[in-house]
Structures are given as C-alpha cells and as structure tokens.
Design an enzyme around this catalytic site. Structure first.
Site, mmCIF file in Angstrom:
data_model
loop_
_atom_site.group_PDB
_atom_site.id
_atom_site.type_symbol
_atom_site.label_atom_id
_atom_site.label_comp_id
_atom_site.label_asym_id
_atom_site.label_seq_id
_atom_site.Cartn_x
_atom_site.Cartn_y
_atom_site.Cartn_z
ATOM 1 N N TYR A 1 0.819 -1.204 0.000
ATOM 2 C CA TYR A 1 0.000 0.000 0.000
ATOM 3 C C TYR A 1 0.858 1.261 0.000
ATOM 4 C CZ TYR A 1 -3.196 3.617 1.535
ATOM 5 O OH TYR A 1 -3.923 4.772 1.619
ATOM 6 N N TRP B 1 1.346 5.713 -1.567
ATOM 7 C CA TRP B 1 1.080 6.797 -2.509
ATOM 8 C C TRP B 1 2.146 6.928 -3.587
ATOM 9 C CZ3 TRP B 1 -2.564 10.884 -3.242
ATOM 10 C CH2 TRP B 1 -3.785 10.619 -2.615
HETATM 11 N N1 LIG Z 1 -1.634 8.399 12.686
HETATM 12 C C1 LIG Z 1 -1.999 8.478 11.401
HETATM 13 N N2 LIG Z 1 -1.446 7.656 10.489
HETATM 14 C C2 LIG Z 1 -1.810 7.737 9.195
HETATM 15 C C3 LIG Z 1 -2.762 8.686 8.765
HETATM 16 C C4 LIG Z 1 -3.329 9.557 9.747
HETATM 17 O O1 LIG Z 1 -4.182 10.402 9.430
HETATM 18 N N3 LIG Z 1 -2.927 9.417 11.045
HETATM 19 N N4 LIG Z 1 -3.132 8.729 7.434
HETATM 20 C C5 LIG Z 1 -3.035 7.484 6.696
HETATM 21 C C6 LIG Z 1 -3.294 7.676 5.279
HETATM 22 S S1 LIG Z 1 -4.827 8.333 4.875
HETATM 23 C C7 LIG Z 1 -2.435 7.280 4.311
HETATM 24 S S2 LIG Z 1 -2.948 7.367 2.678
HETATM 25 C C8 LIG Z 1 -1.114 6.719 4.636
HETATM 26 C C9 LIG Z 1 -0.026 7.187 3.652
HETATM 27 O O2 LIG Z 1 1.054 6.347 3.654
HETATM 28 P P1 LIG Z 1 2.002 6.155 2.362
HETATM 29 O O3 LIG Z 1 1.226 6.229 1.106
HETATM 30 O O4 LIG Z 1 2.798 4.934 2.600
HETATM 31 O O5 LIG Z 1 2.923 7.449 2.488
HETATM 32 P P2 LIG Z 1 3.954 8.118 1.468
HETATM 33 O O6 LIG Z 1 4.859 8.908 2.329
HETATM 34 O O7 LIG Z 1 3.216 8.843 0.407
HETATM 35 O O8 LIG Z 1 4.742 6.879 0.869
HETATM 36 C C10 LIG Z 1 4.973 6.668 -0.493
HETATM 37 C C11 LIG Z 1 6.410 6.212 -0.674
HETATM 38 O O9 LIG Z 1 6.604 5.817 -2.028
HETATM 39 C C12 LIG Z 1 7.892 6.244 -2.446
HETATM 40 N N5 LIG Z 1 7.895 6.367 -3.914
HETATM 41 C C13 LIG Z 1 7.495 7.423 -4.659
HETATM 42 N N6 LIG Z 1 7.621 7.162 -5.968
HETATM 43 C C14 LIG Z 1 8.132 5.904 -6.075
HETATM 44 C C15 LIG Z 1 8.471 5.080 -7.189
HETATM 45 O O10 LIG Z 1 8.324 5.447 -8.348
HETATM 46 N N7 LIG Z 1 8.957 3.844 -6.909
HETATM 47 C C16 LIG Z 1 9.122 3.402 -5.642
HETATM 48 N N8 LIG Z 1 9.598 2.169 -5.466
HETATM 49 N N9 LIG Z 1 8.810 4.170 -4.566
HETATM 50 C C17 LIG Z 1 8.313 5.396 -4.781
HETATM 51 C C18 LIG Z 1 8.090 7.565 -1.742
HETATM 52 O O11 LIG Z 1 9.469 7.903 -1.653
HETATM 53 C C19 LIG Z 1 7.424 7.320 -0.384
HETATM 54 O O12 LIG Z 1 8.334 6.938 0.606
HETATM 55 O O13 LIG Z 1 -0.752 7.097 5.974
HETATM 56 C C20 LIG Z 1 -1.737 6.713 6.920
HETATM 57 N N10 LIG Z 1 -1.247 6.890 8.285
HETATM 58 N N1 LIG Z 2 -1.093 18.525 1.892
HETATM 59 C C1 LIG Z 2 -1.538 17.261 2.012
HETATM 60 N N2 LIG Z 2 -2.713 16.919 1.429
HETATM 61 C C2 LIG Z 2 -3.186 15.659 1.577
HETATM 62 C C3 LIG Z 2 -2.483 14.660 2.277
HETATM 63 C C4 LIG Z 2 -1.244 15.050 2.883
HETATM 64 O O1 LIG Z 2 -0.559 14.232 3.538
HETATM 65 N N3 LIG Z 2 -0.814 16.346 2.725
HETATM 66 N N4 LIG Z 2 -2.971 13.369 2.361
HETATM 67 C C5 LIG Z 2 -3.989 12.976 1.381
HETATM 68 C C6 LIG Z 2 -4.670 11.740 1.804
HETATM 69 S S1 LIG Z 2 -3.950 10.246 1.451
HETATM 70 C C7 LIG Z 2 -5.863 11.741 2.411
HETATM 71 S S2 LIG Z 2 -6.572 10.261 2.887
HETATM 72 C C8 LIG Z 2 -6.583 12.986 2.677
HETATM 73 C C9 LIG Z 2 -7.002 13.053 4.138
HETATM 74 O O2 LIG Z 2 -8.094 13.888 4.302
HETATM 75 P P1 LIG Z 2 -8.738 13.973 5.759
HETATM 76 O O3 LIG Z 2 -8.799 12.640 6.373
HETATM 77 O O4 LIG Z 2 -10.003 14.735 5.648
HETATM 78 O O5 LIG Z 2 -7.600 14.843 6.491
HETATM 79 P P2 LIG Z 2 -7.196 14.939 8.033
HETATM 80 O O6 LIG Z 2 -6.194 16.036 8.107
HETATM 81 O O7 LIG Z 2 -6.838 13.623 8.608
HETATM 82 O O8 LIG Z 2 -8.515 15.401 8.765
HETATM 83 C C10 LIG Z 2 -9.233 16.572 8.378
HETATM 84 C C11 LIG Z 2 -9.551 17.431 9.582
HETATM 85 O O9 LIG Z 2 -10.263 16.665 10.534
HETATM 86 C C12 LIG Z 2 -9.916 17.119 11.812
HETATM 87 N N5 LIG Z 2 -10.287 16.115 12.825
HETATM 88 C C13 LIG Z 2 -9.526 15.130 13.332
HETATM 89 N N6 LIG Z 2 -10.239 14.426 14.251
HETATM 90 C C14 LIG Z 2 -11.466 14.977 14.282
HETATM 91 C C15 LIG Z 2 -12.662 14.694 15.027
HETATM 92 O O10 LIG Z 2 -12.727 13.769 15.832
HETATM 93 N N7 LIG Z 2 -13.745 15.478 14.769
HETATM 94 C C16 LIG Z 2 -13.718 16.515 13.881
HETATM 95 N N8 LIG Z 2 -14.839 17.219 13.703
HETATM 96 N N9 LIG Z 2 -12.603 16.810 13.203
HETATM 97 C C17 LIG Z 2 -11.502 16.047 13.388
HETATM 98 C C18 LIG Z 2 -8.432 17.401 11.715
HETATM 99 O O11 LIG Z 2 -8.030 18.322 12.727
HETATM 100 C C19 LIG Z 2 -8.298 17.938 10.294
HETATM 101 O O12 LIG Z 2 -8.269 19.363 10.284
HETATM 102 O O13 LIG Z 2 -5.779 14.131 2.419
HETATM 103 C C20 LIG Z 2 -5.019 14.061 1.209
HETATM 104 N N10 LIG Z 2 -4.389 15.345 1.015
HETATM 105 MO MO LIG Z 3 -4.974 8.577 2.576
#
Ligand SMILES: Nc1nc2c(c(=O)[nH]1)N[C@H]1C(S)=C(S)[C@@H](COP(=O)(O)OP(=O)(O)OC[C@H]3O[C@@H](n4cnc5c(=O)[nH]c(N)nc54)[C@H](O)[C@@H]3O)O[C@H]1N2
Ligand SMILES: Nc1nc2c(c(=O)[nH]1)N[C@H]1C(S)=C(S)[C@@H](COP(=O)(O)OP(=O)(O)OC[C@H]3O[C@@H](n4cnc5c(=O)[nH]c(N)nc54)[C@H](O)[C@@H]3O)O[C@H]1N2
Ligand SMILES: [Mo]
Length: 773
Positions: free
Chosen positions: A115, A117
């Site tokens: 999994y 990005w």
């Molecule tokens: N506590 C907490 N944890 C969370 C979240 C949260 O809200 N709270 N959010 C979660 C969510 S929504 C998500 S989506 C995940 C995100 O987690 P990830 O999607 O695992 O995060 P990224 O840092 O985007 O990791 C992508 C990696 O791919 C590598 N990469 C980029 N291009 C290439 C390529 O062409 N080839 C190869 N081999 N590698 C490449 C990049 O260098 C990077 O290290 O984290 C989750 N974890």
């Molecule tokens: N710049 C940037 N953009 C991104 C990403 C990134 O890493 N960086 N990640 C991308 C990815 S993979 C995803 S999944 C999306 C994530 O999109 P979201 O999941 O919507 O993003 P979050 O920042 O986790 O949460 C949005 C807001 O919810 C609030 N929040 C947290 N807990 C609670 C709660 O219990 N109640 C309420 N009412 N609010 C709460 C947080 O403070 C935050 O401001 O964003 C995408 N866009």
């Molecule tokens: Mo995500």
C-alpha cells in the site's frame, strides 16, 4: 524572468499537479506549478530536493545479517548495517529466496499488497508493477481498502449502495449558486486539496476561494482551527468538538430537529429505510436516554445552545454537509459518516441542488465538473492472470497478520483467516511512517524471512529491510497522466527531466529483469515486448480512440509528446449542473439505490445480521477506549491530521521542513492553557509519550486548538534512538498511536486519535538522524 539559454523547461506532473521543471541537463534547478490557481502550492517547488536529496538511495544495498545467511537471516531489522551490492547480485539474491519461499510455502506466504502513494503516471506505478511480477510468479497476498477511508468505504455501500468517498460530487457551480450554508465537517481542504491520487487539477482551492468570496455561511467543525478556518477568517464559524465525539454532536442536532418538528418526514418516508428504529434510539425510547442537545454537549464539549443553533440553521437554510475523513480514522469510525448521512436525510435536502452531503470535496477536487475527456489506458488495466491474488488482508491489519498467522478474524461480515506471511515486498509505500504503533510494527517486522523495499529514499521502511533497491523518481523517466481524479481536465506528458541518479532504476525495468529469471519467456510476458515509450504510445492511442468516440480529437502521439504541453479537455455543460442523488430523490422507485431496500438505510438489516458488537445496525454513539471521557489525570487527546507541506512522509526530507519544524523536529500544537499547565514555552523541546512509545517534538503554542487536545501531523519519519530508550528523535506520531481496527466491520486505520502525556524535555538531546542514509 530570463533564463540562461543553457537551461530547459520540461513539463511533467506529480500528485500536486502539473509542474514545469527547469534543468541544465544534469541537475534540476527550479520547479513551479503551471495551472492558474488561487493559492500557491509549496509542494510544487522542491523537485530539486526530490531528485538531489542526500537521503536518496544511491545503490542496491543489503543488510549485513541477511547477506551472511539469506535462508535464515541474522541480526535485527532496524539495528543492522548495510553493504553495497551490485544490481545483478541483488536480483539473483531476491530471485533465489523468492523461489525458495514460494516453493516451500506457496503464494499465500508472499505479501505484495504494498500500500502507498508512490508516484503518479499511467506506466510507472511501482506497486502495480510489483503485483504484475508477482502474478507472473504464481500469485500473492494483496490488500483490501486503504488507510484513508477504511471505515467509510465499507459502511457506505450498506447505507447508500455506493462508497461516496471516491465519487463525483454535486458540482461546485451548483454549490456556489444554491447552497446557503456550507459545513466543513472534519475537513481541511486548504491542506488536503494540494494533492490528488492522480495529478491534481488544482481547481478545488479556486472553488474554496470562490466560496469565501461568496459571503455564504461557512461552518468548520474541527478540534483545530485548521488552515481552512484561518483562510475563511471572518467568513467562517469555528466549532471545536472534543476529538472522537462527532456522532454525539450530530445526535444532539438530530434530536433538536425532532423536538422542534424541523425534520423532513416526507423525505424520510419516501427515501429512507429504518428511520423508526433509529428514532427509538435517538429519543431514548429504547434505552431511556434521549440523545438531546444537553446530553450531546456533555460528551462533545460544544455548548448546548450552539448545538440547537446549528439544528435551526441547517433546517431553515439550504445546507451542504461536506464531510472530511479525519473523524472516521478513529475507533468506531464507521458511525461518523453513517450518522452524517442520517442527519442529512432528516434535513431532507439530499438530491436538491446545493443540499445534502458530500464526502469528497476536500479530496482530489471532487465537485470540479467532469470533462468530455479522452482518457488513456494504464498499467493497472493490463495485469495478467486474474485470480493471482490468492488472499487479501484489510490493509491496516498487516501487523495483526504477522503476529497471528492462521488466526481467525472478522471482516465486513465474513469469517477470515490471516495468512502466514514469510516474504514482504513493498514498492511505493512508507509503511513505517503510515502504520500505527511503530514499536509493535518493528517487533512484528522481525518475523518474515525476507523483506525487500524499492524506494527512492532511505525511509524508515528502507532502514528495516533486508534488500533495498534504489528507484528513480518520476523526474527521471517518461510517463503521462490525466489531471483530476473526477474531472479528467487535462492530459499531461510527464517528460523525463534528468537521467536516473546514481544507480537508481525504474521499477518497470527491475521487475522485467526479475521476470526474466522466472522463465525463458518471463521478460516477454512482463514487458509484452514493449519498452517505456512503446507502452506510453499504446496507452495514449487508447485515449485517442476514446476521445474520437466523444468527438474529442487528440494529436498523434509523436506530436503530443514533442509539444511538451497540456491538452485541456472540453467542458460538458450538463456535468456543470450535476446534482448527486437528484434522480433518486425525484423517483426512488424508478431510480433505486444499490441497497437491499433501494433506499437510504438508516437501519441496516444486513449489518444487524453480522452481529458485530462494535458496529451496531444503526448509527450510534459508542464511547471510544481512549478519549477525553476516560483519560487519566494529566493526559491529553492527540490528533494526527494530515500535514500542509508534505504528502504523508513524501518531501519530509526537503527544505520545506524549514517552514514548519520547531526545535528541529515535528511541531506539536498545544493550547496556551495546556502550555502554562505543563510549564512549556513556545519553541521548547517536549517529550510526548504513552504506553506505546515516546517522541521528541517542538512546542507550537496556539489558541487554534481546543484545550486538552494536541496535534502532531502524520507523516514524519520515525527515527528511534536506541541509546535514548527508543525515543523518536523526529516526532513521528505513529509511535504514539494504537494499532486497533475501527471495528470488525471495516477494519480501518484508527490512528487518528490517542491519549498521551506531555512534558518539557530536559534530558540528553539526541540529534535527529531520520534523513541520514
Ligand atoms: N496516525 C496516522 N497515520 C496515518 C494517517 C493519519 O491520518 N494518522 N493517514 C493514513 C493515510 S490516509 C495514508 S494514505 C497513509 C499514507 O502512507 P504512504 O502512502 O505509505 O505514504 P507516502 O509517504 O506517500 O509513501 C509513499 C512512498 O513511495 C515512495 N515512492 C514514490 N515514488 C516511487 C516510485 O516510483 N517507486 C518506488 N519504489 N517508490 C516510490 C516515496 O518515496 C514514499 O516513501 O498514511 C496513513 N497513516
Ligand atoms: N497537503 C496534504 N494533502 C493531503 C495529504 C497530505 O498528507 N498532505 N494526504 C492525502 C490523503 S492520502 C488523504 S486520505 C486525505 C485526508 O483527508 P482527511 O482525512 O479529511 O484529512 P485529516 O487532516 O486527517 O482530517 C481533516 C480534519 O479533521 C480534523 N479532525 C480530526 N479528528 C477529528 C474529530 O474527531 N472530529 C472533527 N470534527 N474533526 C476532526 C483534523 O483536525 C483535520 O483538520 O488528504 C489528502 N491530502
Ligand atoms: Mo490517505
């Protein structure tokens, strides 16, 4: 503006949109976005850091303890040293161990769910290429769902027959014309719209800016005064509930609708199923506790009077509830969006222009109208051998699977068994950053016999692998992409900017070489005889055909490629007026939803049938295991929202860090009252800890967060210091989060919330080492 004549501008694209990159042929000099946007996007400015970062992996590397004994590796992952090996040696080693493990244990022992990005592009999709190779090798274990919407995407199909989180929304032009009240509920589009899953079309923030200028009523419901609240300024009202309590707040609003007869009984009767069962719970008929505004206020901390005002406002005005996803990345996360849909159903505006709810306005520019588009094919459509995924685990249950092979678990109403994973290959994800409870992950990570990571950088995941393969960044290869996950607004060539750095190779070429080792015709089966440009020409040709069917004429591939320009797709007038659920609302019998009743299910007999104790058959408030209501004295609630200047862990190594780091680490936002209580001054180095682990962070003192709540954004790279009790020197939030499922229905990531202690730190100050290879 004059550029030295020896430099060139090359068009490419990333999650953060199309970018123009300036190069002297060897090095990247500058980069900038090319679309017209209301707000600058910092992520577009650091391509030079992406390509030239000292954190790049330069050569294939092997862990010493693994190299000494590949069949029974020695040493501990994460504590060992690495030695440089040749590509031939690396691929031979992998091939041999892969065969051994596959022969001994079968495809069910090989996890290639991988999994993450990664980078964008129709061809160089690292995890897809890994899975293509593993499919040719005889199959693998994949994953279900994602970390983003693990709870919502599983519950929504029972309620609405569709996932809603990855679907086109009522168009922004309709919202701007018809909505009177827009509620951003747990959504921070100012941050999250900086990126998209494919290249961003970057229109979402233009619409957000238009919303601000429209003078409409905007309400942000978030424990933090997010960048979005700041952006709206006087235009928005900030309502700050305790984290994890939104269902109680929504119930309080819903109850107020009932007592004031503000609910739309006609809509409930015509378009929903099971409201009476839910009403018994709401009014307290079934448990003696009315879920009224007073009850809700005591739980969520929003004053009773304000809850009643929200109920009045929502019911008297055309109101659109825009739900973000942060609130469902928590224990019992399934309840959040189910209750939000229920509230919208009671308001009766679903299917009206500018009313109801929408769950993707904050993500991937949902609501930017879909164009009449010529969309290319992609590598994903060409995966060989359907049925090669022999098993799939819910993506966020990977550690549980490693700890408990053969163990029984429930997922989405099914009985399942965890596979016995012996070989893990991750390509394009940073699981040591994204997964919860890092210390537990590190323990589980010792179990497999082989761990391979393909990466561009020395991420913490790379530092816990046996073999590390250096991958090119997207600026070192050719590809192409659409912008706009929903809009399909532009087709963009992604032209190679510079040569591959050091010994980095394209994942495509690496997996082709490994496929050649599988069988005599392995390479041919993997590549289908096509190189990079031949694949791109073919994918583009599909776009031309699809375009031709819709009257969209594309240039031939050679012309498109040479032009180094965006191709913008024409607008489709009716899509500008798209209203989600309009047909259903007009005639629910003729246009039923894909639910058993064809209607919106407020009570779900199917979920009742599963009998899951942590997911009741109608939305309900369930107190989490770890929240304000059961904190120990001195504990604070921890949030882990998504960061402004990174995409998770991506770009953490870049100079954008200077924009946000405090005391040389990840910032922790805390309220001045809490700072005073714990004797913490702005800029102090602090220790944050709980039973899972401990981190060092820099204090960012701000009244833009609810007292009793602190926030450390997700995505910082864990950097555990063995000499200092395993403290994370960088401030990675997942060292502090528990690895529990949202429920046994969705098994989603519940890392969004935790309880922690905090103190000013006065111990020895280990220097951060996250970005040192
Ligand atoms: N506590 C907490 N944890 C969370 C979240 C949260 O809200 N709270 N959010 C979660 C969510 S929504 C998500 S989506 C995940 C995100 O987690 P990830 O999607 O695992 O995060 P990224 O840092 O985007 O990791 C992508 C990696 O791919 C590598 N990469 C980029 N291009 C290439 C390529 O062409 N080839 C190869 N081999 N590698 C490449 C990049 O260098 C990077 O290290 O984290 C989750 N974890
Ligand atoms: N710049 C940037 N953009 C991104 C990403 C990134 O890493 N960086 N990640 C991308 C990815 S993979 C995803 S999944 C999306 C994530 O999109 P979201 O999941 O919507 O993003 P979050 O920042 O986790 O949460 C949005 C807001 O919810 C609030 N929040 C947290 N807990 C609670 C709660 O219990 N109640 C309420 N009412 N609010 C709460 C947080 O403070 C935050 O401001 O964003 C995408 N866009
Ligand atoms: Mo995500």
């Amino acid at each position: 503006m004059a550029h030295a004549s020896s430099t060139r501008q090359i068009l490419t694209a990333a999650h953060w949109g199309p970018v123009q990159v300036e190069t002297d042929g060897e090095r990247v000099l500058t980069s900038r976005g090319v679309l017209d946007t209301a707000l600058p996007n910092s992520l577009q400015t650091v391509v030079a850091d992406q390509v030239h970062s000292p954190a790049r992996i330069r050569y294939p590397m092997a862990r010493k303890g693994f190299l000494a004994s590949p069949e029974a590796p020695l040493g501990e992952r994460g504590k060992d040293e690495y030695v440089r090996i040749s590509w031939e040696q690396a691929l031979d080693l992998i091939d041999k161990q892969h065969r051994r493990i596959r022969t001994a244990y079968g495809p069910g022992a090989i996890f290639a769910g991988s999994y993450g990005w990664r980078s964008i592009g129709v061809l160089h999709k690292s995890s897809t290429l890994l899975q293509r190779y593993m499919a040719l090798a005889g199959g693998y274990v994949g994953h279900l769902g994602d970390y983003s919407t693990g709870a919502a995407q599983v519950i929504m199909p029972y309620v609405l027959g569709s996932n809603e989180v990855y679907q086109q929304q009522t168009s922004w032009p309709v919202v701007l014309e018809h909505s009177e009240v827009v509620v951003l509920w747990s959504a921070n589009p100012l941050n999250t719209l900086k990126i998209a899953w494919n290249a961003s079309d970057e229109q979402g923030l233009n619409y957000i800016a238009a919303l601000r200028d429209s003078g409409k009523t905007v309400i942000c419901i978030d424990p933090m005064r997010s960048e979005t609240v700041e952006f709206f300024g006087e235009q928005a009202r900030w309502v700050a509930p305790r984290p994890g309590t939104d269902v109680a707040l929504m119930l309080g609003i819903a109850h107020t609708l009932v007592v004031n007869r503000w609910l739309d009984s006609d809509f409930l009767a015509r378009c929903t199923e099971g409201y009476p069962q839910f009403a018994d719970y709401l009014t307290g008929l079934d448990d003696g506790q009315p879920k009224d505004a007073r009850w809700a206020a005591a739980i969520c901390g929003v004053p009773q009077a304000q809850i009643c005002q929200l109920a009045e406002l929502f019911s008297q005005r055309r109101t659109l509830l825009m739900g973000g996803w942060g609130m469902q990345r928590q224990q019992y996360g399934e309840q959040r969006h189910w209750m939000l849909v229920t509230l919208a159903a009671m308001l009766g505006q679903i299917g009206l222009p500018g009313g109801g709810f929408g769950f993707s306005y904050h993500f991937a520019n949902g609501g930017n109208p879909t164009r009449r588009a010529a969309v290319p094919a992609s590598m994903q459509n060409t995966l060989p051998g359907a049925g090669r995924v022999v098993d799939s685990i819910p993506v966020a249950r990977i550690v549980e699977a490693l700890e408990n092979p053969g163990g029984h678990y429930r997922h989405n109403g099914e009985d399942k068994t965890f596979p016995d994973i012996r070989f893990i290959w991750w390509a394009g994800g940073n699981n040591f950053t994204h997964h919860q409870d890092t210390n537990r992950l590190i323990r589980a990570w010792q179990k497999p016999e082989l761990v391979v990571i393909s990466e561009c950088y020395w991420t913490p995941a790379a530092k816990h692998a046996d073999i590390v393969l250096p991958a090119t960044t997207s600026y070192e290869r050719n590809d192409l992409t659409m912008t706009g996950d929903y809009s399909h607004q532009h087709l963009v060539p992604m032209k190679q900017v510079v040569a591959p750095q050091y010994e980095a190779r394209n994942d495509f070429d690496v997996f082709a070489d490994l496929s050649a080792r599988l069988s005599d015709d392995g390479r041919l089966r993997f590549t289908q005889g096509k190189d990079e440009m031949a694949w791109l020409a073919e994918f583009y040709q599909v776009a031309r055909q699809r375009g031709a069917e819709k009257g969209v004429v594309l240039a031939d591939f050679a012309t498109f490629w040479a032009a180094n320009q965006l191709t913008e797709m024409p607008q489709q007038e009716e899509n500008n007026r798209f209203v989600r659920f309009a047909d259903f609302r007009a005639d629910p019998r003729a246009n039923p939803l894909k639910t058993p009743s064809g209607k919106i299910e407020i009570y779900s007999a199917r979920i009742a049938g599963f009998g899951e104790p942590d997911c009741p058959p109608h939305p309900a408030w369930i107190a989490p295991d770890a929240w304000w209501g059961n904190r120990e004295p001195g504990q604070l609630q921890l949030l882990s929202a998504h960061p402004a200047h990174r995409l998770h862990g991506q770009l953490h190594y870049s100079r954008l860090r200077e924009l946000y780091q405090v005391a040389g680490r990840e910032p922790v936002t805390l309220h001045p009252d809490d700072a005073a209580r714990y004797g913490i001054a702005p800029g102090d180095l602090v220790r944050v800890w709980n039973a899972c682990g401990q981190v060092l962070a820099g204090a960012l003192v701000s009244d833009g967060i609810r007292p009793g709540v602190i926030c450390i954004h997700e995505g910082a790279w864990p950097d555990l210091a063995p000499e200092a009790g395993g403290i994370c020197r960088q401030g990675a939030v997942n060292v502090l989060t528990r690895d529990i499922p949202t429920s046994r229905l969705g098994n989603g990531c519940a890392g969004g919330m935790a309880l922690v202690w905090i103190e000013k730190y006065s111990g020895p100050q280990p220097a951060p080492a996250a970005f040192i290879p």
